[in-house]
Design a protein around this motif. Structure first.
Motif, short mmCIF file in Angstrom:
data_model
loop_
_atom_site.label_atom_id
_atom_site.label_comp_id
_atom_site.label_asym_id
_atom_site.label_seq_id
_atom_site.Cartn_x
_atom_site.Cartn_y
_atom_site.Cartn_z
N ASP A 56 0.92 -1.10 -0.12
CA ASP A 56 -0.05 0.04 0.06
C ASP A 56 0.92 1.14 0.04
OD1 ASP A 56 -2.10 1.98 0.24
OD2 ASP A 56 -2.29 1.35 2.55
N ARG A 57 0.68 2.13 -1.00
CA ARG A 57 1.58 3.23 -1.16
C ARG A 57 1.48 4.18 0.07
NH1 ARG A 57 4.66 2.89 -5.64
NH2 ARG A 57 3.30 2.17 -7.27
N ASN A 58 0.39 4.07 0.89
CA ASN A 58 0.34 4.97 2.05
C ASN A 58 0.85 4.35 3.25
OD1 ASN A 58 -0.85 6.96 0.52
ND2 ASN A 58 -2.82 5.89 0.78
N SER A 59 1.33 3.26 3.32
CA SER A 59 1.80 2.24 4.39
C SER A 59 3.20 3.12 4.85
CB SER A 59 1.96 0.81 4.05
OG SER A 59 2.90 0.32 3.41
#
Length: 186
Positions: A126-129
Motif C-alpha cells: 500500500d503506497r500509504n503504508s
C-alpha cells in the motif's frame, strides 16, 4: 580424398551389404559418415541434439531401406545424405524444432524474473503504508538486499552473488538497511 572417407563405390558395396543384413556394414558407414551427417543436420536444424536424433533416425531408415538403393540412379553418398537432409527438413516442417534457450541463458532469465517478482513486492505494498515509505527512503542497493533476503529468502552469500558484490559489503548494506528501516518504522 582422405583415408577415413570411403570412395562412393565402397559406400555402395556397404549399402548392398546392409540390404543383406550385415550389421558390420552399417557400423562402418556410421563410423565414417556420422560426423559429417550430424554436421549437415545441425546446419539445417541449428540444434545439436536434434541433429543427433535425426541422424539416428536416418541410420534406422538406411538399415531398413538399404535394399532400395539403386546405384544406377545416383551415388551411395548422395542417397545417404538425402535421407538425413529429408529427415531434418521433416523435423522443421513438423514443428519439432522448438526455439530453446541455452541453459546458462535460461538461468539468467529465471533469475531476472525472480528478481522482478521480489522487487515488485515493494511496489505491491500500500503506497500509504509506513513500510512502503520507509523502504522507499532506503538506498536502492540496501532496499534490494533487504527484499532479496526477506521476500526472496536468499542467504547473504546468494545475494552477494546475484548483486555481484563482495559478501562483506552485502552483509553491511543489509545490516545498515535494516537499522535504517527500524529507525524509520519506530
Amino acid at each position: 580424398m582422405s583415408l577415413a572417407e570411403p570412395p562412393t563405390d565402397d559406400l555402395a558395396a556397404l549399402l548392398i551389404a546392409c540390404g543383406r543384413g550385415e550389421r558390420s556394414a552399417l557400423k562402418h558407414i556410421f563410423d565414417t559418415e556420422a560426423g559429417r551427417l550430424i554436421a549437415l543436420a545441425e546446419r539445417i536444424l541449428r540444434r545439436r541434439e536434434l541433429a543427433e536424433e535425426v541422424v539416428q533416425e536416418a541410420f534406422l531408415r538406411i538399415w531398413t531401406s538399404a535394399r532400395q538403393f539403386d546405384g544406377t540412379r545416383g551415388s551411395a553418398r548422395g542417397w545417404i545424405y538425402a535421407i538425413v537432409r529429408n529427415r531434418a527438413l521433416n523435423v522443421l516442417r513438423d514443428g519439432r524444432r522448438e526455439d530453446t534457450v541455452e541453459e546458462g541463458r535460461l538461468e539468467t532469465l529465471r533469475e531476472g524474473e525472480q528478481m522482478e517478482h521480489i522487487l515488485s513486492a515493494w511496489q505491491a505494498l500500500d503506497r500509504n503504508s509506513r513500510l512502503h515509505e520507509c523502504l522507499g527512503a532506503l538506498d536502492e542497493r540496501k532496499r534490494r538486499g533487504i527484499l532479496l533476503a526477506y521476500v526472496g529468502g536468499y542467504t547473504h552469500g546468494e545475494i552477494a552473488g546475484r548483486l555481484k558484490l563482495p559478501l562483506g559489503t552485502t552483509k553491511s548494506w543489509i545490516r545498515r538497511g535494516l537499522s535504517a528501516l527500524r529507525e524509520c518504522m519506530a
